[in-house]
Design a protein around this motif. Structure first.
Motif, PDB file in Angstrom:
ATOM      1  N   ALA A  20       0.840  -1.200   0.000  1.00 24.46           N
ATOM      2  CA  ALA A  20       0.000   0.000   0.000  1.00 24.46           C
ATOM      3  C   ALA A  20       0.875   1.250   0.000  1.00 24.46           C
ATOM      4  O   ALA A  20       2.034   1.205   0.439  1.00 24.46           O
ATOM      5  CB  ALA A  20      -0.901  -0.008   1.232  1.00 24.46           C
ATOM      6  N   ASP A  21       0.330   2.334  -0.499  1.00 21.90           N
ATOM      7  CA  ASP A  21       0.979   3.650  -0.460  1.00 21.90           C
ATOM      8  C   ASP A  21       2.411   3.637  -0.997  1.00 21.90           C
ATOM      9  O   ASP A  21       3.308   4.269  -0.441  1.00 21.90           O
ATOM     10  CB  ASP A  21       0.954   4.202   0.979  1.00 21.90           C
ATOM     11  CG  ASP A  21      -0.466   4.236   1.520  1.00 21.90           C
ATOM     12  OD1 ASP A  21      -1.377   4.653   0.763  1.00 21.90           O
ATOM     13  OD2 ASP A  21      -0.685   3.812   2.667  1.00 21.90           O
ATOM     14  N   THR A  22       2.600   2.879  -2.061  1.00 24.45           N
ATOM     15  CA  THR A  22       3.900   2.794  -2.729  1.00 24.45           C
ATOM     16  C   THR A  22       3.627   2.867  -4.225  1.00 24.45           C
ATOM     17  O   THR A  22       2.609   2.361  -4.689  1.00 24.45           O
ATOM     18  CB  THR A  22       4.579   1.440  -2.416  1.00 24.45           C
ATOM     19  OG1 THR A  22       4.738   1.320  -1.006  1.00 24.45           O
ATOM     20  CG2 THR A  22       5.925   1.312  -3.085  1.00 24.45           C
TER      21      THR A  22
ATOM     22  N   SER B 109       0.288  -4.087   3.781  1.00 30.07           N
ATOM     23  CA  SER B 109       1.125  -2.982   4.265  1.00 30.07           C
ATOM     24  C   SER B 109       2.538  -3.160   3.743  1.00 30.07           C
ATOM     25  O   SER B 109       2.950  -4.271   3.379  1.00 30.07           O
ATOM     26  CB  SER B 109       1.138  -2.972   5.798  1.00 30.07           C
ATOM     27  OG  SER B 109       1.877  -4.095   6.258  1.00 30.07           O
ATOM     28  N   ARG B 110       3.286  -2.082   3.725  1.00 32.60           N
ATOM     29  CA  ARG B 110       4.655  -2.146   3.203  1.00 32.60           C
ATOM     30  C   ARG B 110       5.506  -3.143   4.005  1.00 32.60           C
ATOM     31  O   ARG B 110       6.301  -3.898   3.450  1.00 32.60           O
ATOM     32  CB  ARG B 110       5.284  -0.744   3.242  1.00 32.60           C
ATOM     33  CG  ARG B 110       6.690  -0.689   2.699  1.00 32.60           C
ATOM     34  CD  ARG B 110       6.687  -0.796   1.180  1.00 32.60           C
ATOM     35  NE  ARG B 110       7.920  -1.385   0.673  1.00 32.60           N
ATOM     36  CZ  ARG B 110       8.461  -1.097  -0.507  1.00 32.60           C
ATOM     37  NH1 ARG B 110       7.866  -0.242  -1.310  1.00 32.60           N
ATOM     38  NH2 ARG B 110       9.552  -1.673  -0.907  1.00 32.60           N
ATOM     39  N   THR B 111       5.292  -3.165   5.316  1.00 30.78           N
ATOM     40  CA  THR B 111       6.050  -4.085   6.167  1.00 30.78           C
ATOM     41  C   THR B 111       5.749  -5.528   5.784  1.00 30.78           C
ATOM     42  O   THR B 111       6.661  -6.348   5.621  1.00 30.78           O
ATOM     43  CB  THR B 111       5.662  -3.862   7.650  1.00 30.78           C
ATOM     44  OG1 THR B 111       5.521  -2.458   7.866  1.00 30.78           O
ATOM     45  CG2 THR B 111       6.675  -4.451   8.583  1.00 30.78           C
ATOM     46  N   ASP B 112       4.455  -5.843   5.652  1.00 30.43           N
ATOM     47  CA  ASP B 112       4.076  -7.202   5.265  1.00 30.43           C
ATOM     48  C   ASP B 112       4.624  -7.539   3.886  1.00 30.43           C
ATOM     49  O   ASP B 112       5.073  -8.659   3.644  1.00 30.43           O
ATOM     50  CB  ASP B 112       2.548  -7.346   5.260  1.00 30.43           C
ATOM     51  CG  ASP B 112       1.983  -7.425   6.672  1.00 30.43           C
ATOM     52  OD1 ASP B 112       2.796  -7.560   7.609  1.00 30.43           O
ATOM     53  OD2 ASP B 112       0.751  -7.340   6.825  1.00 30.43           O
ATOM     54  N   PHE B 113       4.592  -6.558   3.003  1.00 31.03           N
ATOM     55  CA  PHE B 113       5.070  -6.793   1.637  1.00 31.03           C
ATOM     56  C   PHE B 113       6.554  -7.155   1.647  1.00 31.03           C
ATOM     57  O   PHE B 113       6.970  -8.132   1.017  1.00 31.03           O
ATOM     58  CB  PHE B 113       4.825  -5.562   0.768  1.00 31.03           C
ATOM     59  CG  PHE B 113       5.340  -5.705  -0.630  1.00 31.03           C
ATOM     60  CD1 PHE B 113       4.643  -6.462  -1.569  1.00 31.03           C
ATOM     61  CD2 PHE B 113       6.533  -5.100  -1.017  1.00 31.03           C
ATOM     62  CE1 PHE B 113       5.123  -6.609  -2.860  1.00 31.03           C
ATOM     63  CE2 PHE B 113       7.011  -5.241  -2.308  1.00 31.03           C
ATOM     64  CZ  PHE B 113       6.306  -6.000  -3.225  1.00 31.03           C
ATOM     65  N   ASP B 114       7.339  -6.362   2.376  1.00 36.90           N
ATOM     66  CA  ASP B 114       8.783  -6.624   2.418  1.00 36.90           C
ATOM     67  C   ASP B 114       9.066  -8.005   3.013  1.00 36.90           C
ATOM     68  O   ASP B 114       9.967  -8.713   2.561  1.00 36.90           O
ATOM     69  CB  ASP B 114       9.497  -5.524   3.216  1.00 36.90           C
ATOM     70  CG  ASP B 114       9.524  -4.199   2.456  1.00 36.90           C
ATOM     71  OD1 ASP B 114       9.367  -4.223   1.216  1.00 36.90           O
ATOM     72  OD2 ASP B 114       9.688  -3.138   3.089  1.00 36.90           O
ATOM     73  N   ARG B 115       8.264  -8.401   4.009  1.00 37.90           N
ATOM     74  CA  ARG B 115       8.446  -9.735   4.610  1.00 37.90           C
ATOM     75  C   ARG B 115       8.105 -10.827   3.586  1.00 37.90           C
ATOM     76  O   ARG B 115       8.872 -11.779   3.391  1.00 37.90           O
ATOM     77  CB  ARG B 115       7.542  -9.881   5.856  1.00 37.90           C
ATOM     78  CG  ARG B 115       7.697 -11.205   6.588  1.00 37.90           C
ATOM     79  CD  ARG B 115       6.766 -11.300   7.788  1.00 37.90           C
ATOM     80  NE  ARG B 115       5.384 -10.896   7.506  1.00 37.90           N
ATOM     81  CZ  ARG B 115       4.512 -11.649   6.840  1.00 37.90           C
ATOM     82  NH1 ARG B 115       4.862 -12.845   6.400  1.00 37.90           N
ATOM     83  NH2 ARG B 115       3.282 -11.212   6.620  1.00 37.90           N
ATOM     84  N   ILE B 116       6.972 -10.651   2.889  1.00 39.19           N
ATOM     85  CA  ILE B 116       6.564 -11.642   1.889  1.00 39.19           C
ATOM     86  C   ILE B 116       7.622 -11.773   0.779  1.00 39.19           C
ATOM     87  O   ILE B 116       7.994 -12.862   0.375  1.00 39.19           O
ATOM     88  CB  ILE B 116       5.192 -11.251   1.277  1.00 39.19           C
ATOM     89  CG1 ILE B 116       4.081 -11.438   2.333  1.00 39.19           C
ATOM     90  CG2 ILE B 116       4.877 -12.087   0.026  1.00 39.19           C
ATOM     91  CD1 ILE B 116       2.767 -10.775   1.971  1.00 39.19           C
TER      92      ILE B 116
END
Ligand code: CUA
Length: 185
Positions: free
Chosen positions: A99-101, A168-175
């Motif tokens: 999101a928001d990226t 969320s960006r955090t979840d995305f980076d983890r995935i």
């Protein structure tokens, strides 16, 4: 009516016919002129920003080979999503984006013209065989968004859809760190 009068009327009618014939010939010549001009004009100055791609070798070589499809993080932190449309599915069938990226989509078709849109967003484009479609957008609402094909592409058109999962960006980076491509699950 005298003989002279009848002849005069015939003359007037013949003159009027000639004038109208001249008008229609001028119209036809003008239209041919426009067609010729636009044909030469377009051929001499093709539209810019067109990216051709060979639809017959998408899976074999180049940007759209299987391991490149889905999401990738670029050096500036923005995300690029590559996808292919084919009768009657998208590859990947579900893609995770942050999101928001800034998310740049790059897509093409392996067979006929397909469309795709991400419901509830302004993402909406066509996938044309032989060309790369690209646009950049940003998602703000978390969750799964349906991504249907919106261009009639054959008997299976109504069943052609995929998902865009906004996290969320955090979840995305983890995935992304767990599995490349950002495919769902
Ligand atoms: Cu693909 Cu409709």
């Amino acid at each position: 009516m005298s003989v002279d009068g009848a002849e005069g009327t015939e003359h007037a009618a013949a003159d009027a016919e000639r004038r109208w014939a001249a008008v229609s010939i001028v119209l036809i010549l003008a239209l041919l002129g426009v067609i010729t001009f636009t044909g030469i004009h377009w051929a001499s100055m093709p539209p810019s920003g067109i990216e051709p791609v060979d639809p017959t070798t998408l899976h074999v070589s180049g940007e759209f080979v299987e391991q490149n499809l889905g999401a990738q993080i670029r050096a500036d932190g923005s995300v690029i999503v590559r996808l292919i449309g084919q009768q009657y599915s998208f590859t990947p069938q579900c893609v995770v984006v942050p999101a928001d990226t800034k998310v740049t989509f790059r897509g093409t078709s392996a067979d006929v013209v397909h469309g795709f849109l991400v419901t509830g967003t302004n993402a909406n484009a066509m996938l044309v065989p032989g060309y790369v479609t690209t646009f950049t957008t940003q998602f703000s609402h978390l969750g799964d968004h349906l991504m249907p094909c919106h261009e009639f592409c054959g008997t299976g058109h109504a069943a052609m859809w995929a998902h865009v999962r906004v996290v969320s960006r955090t979840d995305f980076d983890r995935i992304m760190s767990e599995k490349s491509g950002g495919h769902c699950d």
